[in-house]
Design an enzyme around this catalytic site. Structure first.
Site, PDB file in Angstrom:
ATOM      1  N   ASN A   1       0.800  -1.224   0.000  1.00 43.95           N
ATOM      2  CA  ASN A   1       0.000   0.000   0.000  1.00 43.95           C
ATOM      3  C   ASN A   1       0.835   1.277   0.000  1.00 43.95           C
ATOM      4  O   ASN A   1       0.468   2.271  -0.600  1.00 43.95           O
ATOM      5  CB  ASN A   1      -0.908   0.006   1.231  1.00 43.95           C
ATOM      6  CG  ASN A   1      -1.660   1.310   1.388  1.00 43.95           C
ATOM      7  OD1 ASN A   1      -2.487   1.643   0.552  1.00 43.95           O
ATOM      8  ND2 ASN A   1      -1.350   2.064   2.435  1.00 43.95           N
TER       9      ASN A   1
ATOM     10  N   ASP B   1       1.282   6.930  -0.316  1.00 42.87           N
ATOM     11  CA  ASP B   1       0.353   5.910  -0.790  1.00 42.87           C
ATOM     12  C   ASP B   1       0.513   5.677  -2.288  1.00 42.87           C
ATOM     13  O   ASP B   1       0.290   6.587  -3.089  1.00 42.87           O
ATOM     14  CB  ASP B   1      -1.068   6.397  -0.476  1.00 42.87           C
ATOM     15  CG  ASP B   1      -2.085   5.291  -0.525  1.00 42.87           C
ATOM     16  OD1 ASP B   1      -2.259   4.600   0.495  1.00 42.87           O
ATOM     17  OD2 ASP B   1      -2.699   5.101  -1.600  1.00 42.87           O
TER      18      ASP B   1
ATOM     19  N   ASP C   1       0.040  -6.534   4.249  1.00 40.12           N
ATOM     20  CA  ASP C   1      -0.218  -5.434   5.170  1.00 40.12           C
ATOM     21  C   ASP C   1      -1.201  -4.433   4.549  1.00 40.12           C
ATOM     22  O   ASP C   1      -1.156  -4.168   3.351  1.00 40.12           O
ATOM     23  CB  ASP C   1       1.120  -4.736   5.462  1.00 40.12           C
ATOM     24  CG  ASP C   1       1.019  -3.743   6.594  1.00 40.12           C
ATOM     25  OD1 ASP C   1       0.604  -4.158   7.693  1.00 40.12           O
ATOM     26  OD2 ASP C   1       1.325  -2.560   6.381  1.00 40.12           O
TER      27      ASP C   1
ATOM     28  N   LYS D   1      -6.676  -3.345   3.144  1.00 37.20           N
ATOM     29  CA  LYS D   1      -7.886  -2.529   3.119  1.00 37.20           C
ATOM     30  C   LYS D   1      -7.661  -1.162   2.466  1.00 37.20           C
ATOM     31  O   LYS D   1      -8.610  -0.516   2.015  1.00 37.20           O
ATOM     32  CB  LYS D   1      -8.296  -2.335   4.581  1.00 37.20           C
ATOM     33  CG  LYS D   1      -9.472  -1.481   4.860  1.00 37.20           C
ATOM     34  CD  LYS D   1      -9.601  -1.399   6.386  1.00 37.20           C
ATOM     35  CE  LYS D   1     -10.664  -0.427   6.810  1.00 37.20           C
ATOM     36  NZ  LYS D   1     -10.841  -0.484   8.273  1.00 37.20           N
TER      37      LYS D   1
ATOM     38  N   GLU E   1      -4.481  -8.223   5.548  1.00 36.01           N
ATOM     39  CA  GLU E   1      -4.889  -7.515   6.757  1.00 36.01           C
ATOM     40  C   GLU E   1      -5.949  -6.478   6.367  1.00 36.01           C
ATOM     41  O   GLU E   1      -5.645  -5.515   5.650  1.00 36.01           O
ATOM     42  CB  GLU E   1      -3.698  -6.784   7.387  1.00 36.01           C
ATOM     43  CG  GLU E   1      -4.110  -5.989   8.617  1.00 36.01           C
ATOM     44  CD  GLU E   1      -3.206  -4.809   8.936  1.00 36.01           C
ATOM     45  OE1 GLU E   1      -3.227  -4.364  10.091  1.00 36.01           O
ATOM     46  OE2 GLU E   1      -2.496  -4.317   8.033  1.00 36.01           O
TER      47      GLU E   1
ATOM     48  N   GLY F   1     -13.790  -4.409  12.719  1.00 37.64           N
ATOM     49  CA  GLY F   1     -14.510  -4.925  13.875  1.00 37.64           C
ATOM     50  C   GLY F   1     -15.471  -6.026  13.486  1.00 37.64           C
ATOM     51  O   GLY F   1     -15.059  -7.049  12.955  1.00 37.64           O
TER      52      GLY F   1
ATOM     53  N   ASP G   1      -0.388  -5.111  16.341  1.00 36.52           N
ATOM     54  CA  ASP G   1      -1.189  -3.894  16.425  1.00 36.52           C
ATOM     55  C   ASP G   1      -2.235  -3.934  17.532  1.00 36.52           C
ATOM     56  O   ASP G   1      -2.891  -2.927  17.789  1.00 36.52           O
ATOM     57  CB  ASP G   1      -1.920  -3.651  15.095  1.00 36.52           C
ATOM     58  CG  ASP G   1      -0.967  -3.409  13.942  1.00 36.52           C
ATOM     59  OD1 ASP G   1       0.087  -2.770  14.157  1.00 36.52           O
ATOM     60  OD2 ASP G   1      -1.269  -3.871  12.826  1.00 36.52           O
TER      61      ASP G   1
ATOM     62  N   ARG H   1       5.344  -5.578  21.579  1.00 41.34           N
ATOM     63  CA  ARG H   1       6.406  -6.116  20.718  1.00 41.34           C
ATOM     64  C   ARG H   1       7.600  -6.524  21.589  1.00 41.34           C
ATOM     65  O   ARG H   1       8.766  -6.216  21.307  1.00 41.34           O
ATOM     66  CB  ARG H   1       6.790  -5.057  19.685  1.00 41.34           C
ATOM     67  CG  ARG H   1       5.605  -4.762  18.759  1.00 41.34           C
ATOM     68  CD  ARG H   1       5.593  -3.370  18.209  1.00 41.34           C
ATOM     69  NE  ARG H   1       4.422  -3.177  17.345  1.00 41.34           N
ATOM     70  CZ  ARG H   1       4.380  -2.351  16.311  1.00 41.34           C
ATOM     71  NH1 ARG H   1       5.426  -1.637  16.006  1.00 41.34           N
ATOM     72  NH2 ARG H   1       3.293  -2.235  15.596  1.00 41.34           N
TER      73      ARG H   1
END
Ligand SMILES: *[C@@H]1O[C@H](CO)[C@@H](O)[C@H](O)[C@H]1NC(C)=O
Ligand SMILES: *[C@@H]1O[C@H](CO)[C@@H](O)[C@H](O)[C@H]1NC(C)=O
Ligand SMILES: *[C@@H]1O[C@H](CO)[C@@H](O)[C@H](O)[C@H]1NC(C)=O
Ligand SMILES: *[C@@H]1O[C@H](CO)[C@@H](O)[C@H](O)[C@H]1NC(C)=O
Ligand SMILES: *[C@@H]1O[C@H](CO)[C@@H](O)[C@H](O)[C@H]1NC(C)=O
Length: 535
Positions: free
Chosen positions: A147, A197, A228, A231, A252, A256, A321, A368
């Site tokens: 992305n 982007d 990654d 969306k 990914e 929700g 995340d 992490r």
């Protein structure tokens, strides 16, 4: 056998082009039965002799893990029963002055996809990791960032990136959440660390990415991709990209409980990380929490209708995340029941490193943690993970369990009972304290007095009248996995022989490897291992 091997070796040597790594397998069908351990390369293991006390998560900088140190510590992952490893991005990252959010230790701040990140090792090191995984019949999944790239200002010098022309990027704008166009075309990050982007409708970008991913996957023998920020790219980009990769793609799509929003990505991508079910499992099992078991039932029903294939979705409780489960919910049985759900329900279980060590970091950068500070203890959570993997690998290796339907048999405010194939799982959210009088009653498909085994305790069970299974919690809210005794034959579990150890079924699947081309795949990987050095 010797002549057959010799023949295959000779044949393989002809088929395998020089310097190209061989991926063991690739398709969604072959990944369905796998079980994935997710690591951040920087945080899984240190090279021998390094200072094990030096790493501080709040410093947001490199702690020293490498592809070699992962390879040297694969026993920890394989002994827990995992059959695949997902590593954080391997491509060259931003390596300039420390940014407002520290250094690029996590690997997601891409600069140039055509180069490897030398913080983590060399091309040969990455190939050695890939080879070692294949030697163990494990798959390699690599995280890729398509992305965006990373910058420290909104008007960066584009010539530093793989795509060097400003016209190949969307113009800078901050994301307006909830507006799909904005989520796809504006820049993730913020003004301190903007993530330029890519314009993934630009034909040069499309062609450049497709050519790159094809050779990248082949060069390093990659068996699957985790994508990654999927969306944040126009959905129609993905089918061409994944076809070029030629391997399983799991995306990914952070979100929700909106099943429609997530399900539309399966098709263009083989699979997605199942944020819907994560949300539901959290609602059901987190203590304290909603303790809302209907969320699982509701999500499952919708998912069966809206996804093309729920059996290849990625099941997780944590990732880089999200807050660690153990931060949100300290009750250990809460974790164990949620873990058991992810292994025994439909989908591919994914465990983020450190879950098995009860790590409790709340969010980036605290989630992490360096794994070495756990001393790689064989904790109860590690052992449960190993048992769940061993059982699931056995089912996958001996039956078509991974493809079989999952049905909810009962739900109540205390928990849930469901079946998948021959396995009946009964889970509860009451937590560790014993609760005499609380019971979950599950109607099994069996007659009365039918003998079953609880895989987690090896205790014998029998169905009561009309095949009922009544699970009581006088010892606290522990997960229960019941199977007909015969299902455990050859599993090496609960006193049964292991078909591997007995050597009686050398030609059957053993759960570590799925699919018909096992012999050839093993030999092909052997060829790479044997001939890798001289070239
Ligand atoms: C959504 O975002 C796009 C891109 O920034 C913008 O052009 C458009 O006006 C926005 N739509 C709405 C309804 O705000
Ligand atoms: C439980 O989850 C269901 C399904 O997601 C939802 O409709 C319901 O409102 C939730 N109940 C509570 C008490 O939160
Ligand atoms: C969760 O994280 C927060 C913030 O770091 C911390 O204060 C809290 O102690 C953690 N909770 C547990 C149970 O570890
Ligand atoms: C986990 O299993 C190992 C044996 O494989 C055992 O030594 C260890 O004590 C177990 N851990 C716990 C916490 O029970
Ligand atoms: C609950 O049941 C267990 C096992 O039957 C028993 O040992 C214990 O005393 C009971 N506890 C209570 C509070 O009744």
């Amino acid at each position: 056998m010797a002549t057959r091997s010799t023949y295959f070796l000779a044949l393989s040597a002809l088929l395998v082009p020089r310097c190209v790594q061989v991926a063991l397998a690739a398709t969604a069908d072959e990944w369905r039965g796998r079980s994935i351990y997710q690591v951040l390369t920087d945080r899984f293991a240190l090279p021998e002799g390094a200072d094990t006390d030096a790493c501080k998560v709040e410093d947001q900088t490199w702690c020293g893990g490498t592809w070699n140190s992962i390879r040297e510590n694969l026993d920890y992952i394989q002994d827990a029963g995992f059959t695949a490893l997902w590593i954080s991005p391997v491509n060259q990252n931003y390596d300039g002055e420390r940014s407002a959010y520290g250094d690029a230790y996590h690997g997601y701040w891409i600069k140039d996809i055509s180069q490897l990140n030398d913080r983590f090792g060399s091309a040969d090191d990455l190939k050695a990791l890939s080879n070692e995984l294949h030697k163990r019949n494990m798959y390699l999944m690599v995280d890729v960032v398509v992305n965006n790239v990373m910058a420290t200002q909104t008007d960066p010098d584009f010539s530093q990136y793989y795509f060097k022309d400003k016209s190949q990027y969307h113009p800078y704008c901050g994301i307006e959440w909830g507006n799909t166009t904005s989520e796809q075309d504006c820049w993730l990050g913020d003004e301190k660390v903007p993530l330029p982007d890519l314009d993934t409708r630009n034909q040069d970008v499309i062609d450049g990415y497709n050519t790159w991913i094809k050779s990248f996957v082949q060069e390093y023998g990659i068996d699957g991709l985790r994508i990654d920020a999927a969306k944040h790219v126009n959905i129609d980009f993905w089918s061409g990209f994944c076809a070029s990769a030629g391997v399983f793609c799991i995306g990914e799509v952070f979100g929700g409980d909106d099943v429609d929003a997530l399900a539309q990505y399966q098709g263009p991508l083989d699979s997605v990380l199942n944020y819907n079910m994560y949300t539901a499992v959290t609602a059901a099992f987190k203590i304290p929490g909603d303790l809302n078991v209907s969320a699982i039932q509701d999500t499952l029903e919708q998912s069966k209708q809206k996804f093309k294939d729920i059996t290849v979705l990625g099941n997780f409780l944590e990732n880089q995340d999200l807050p660690r489960w153990h931060n949100q919910s300290v009750d250990l049985q809460s974790l164990y029941n949620a873990m058991t759900y992810n292994f025994m329900s439909s989908g591919i279980p994914i465990v983020y490193y450190g879950q098995e060590q009860y790590f409790a970091g709340v969010h980036d950068p605290y989630n992490r943690e360096p794994l070495w500070q756990s001393n790689y203890e064989k904790t109860a959570a590690y052992n449960l993970t190993a048992t769940l993997n061993m059982f699931r690998n056995h089912l996958v290796g001996t039956t078509d369990w991974a493809k079989q339907d999952m049905e909810i048999l009962t739900t109540s405010e205390y928990g849930i009972g469901f079946s998948k194939g021959d396995v009946i799982t009964v889970l509860t959210n009451i937590g560790s304290p014993a609760q005499n009088g609380t019971q979950i009653a599950v109607k099994s498909p069996y007659d009365s007095s039918y003998a079953m085994t609880d895989v987690l305790t090896c205790r014998q069970w029998v169905t009561s009248s009309e095949g009922m299974l009544d699970v009581e919690y006088t010892g606290g809210g522990k997960p229960v996995i019941l199977v007909p005794e015969k299902v455990l034959a050859g599993s090496g579990m609960c006193g049964q022989d292991s078909s591997l150890a007995s050597g009686s079924k050398t030609d059957s699947n053993d759960g570590l490897v799925v699919g018909g081309s096992r012999l050839l795949a093993t030999l092909l990987s052997a060829v790479v291992i044997v001939f890798a050095w001289p070239w």
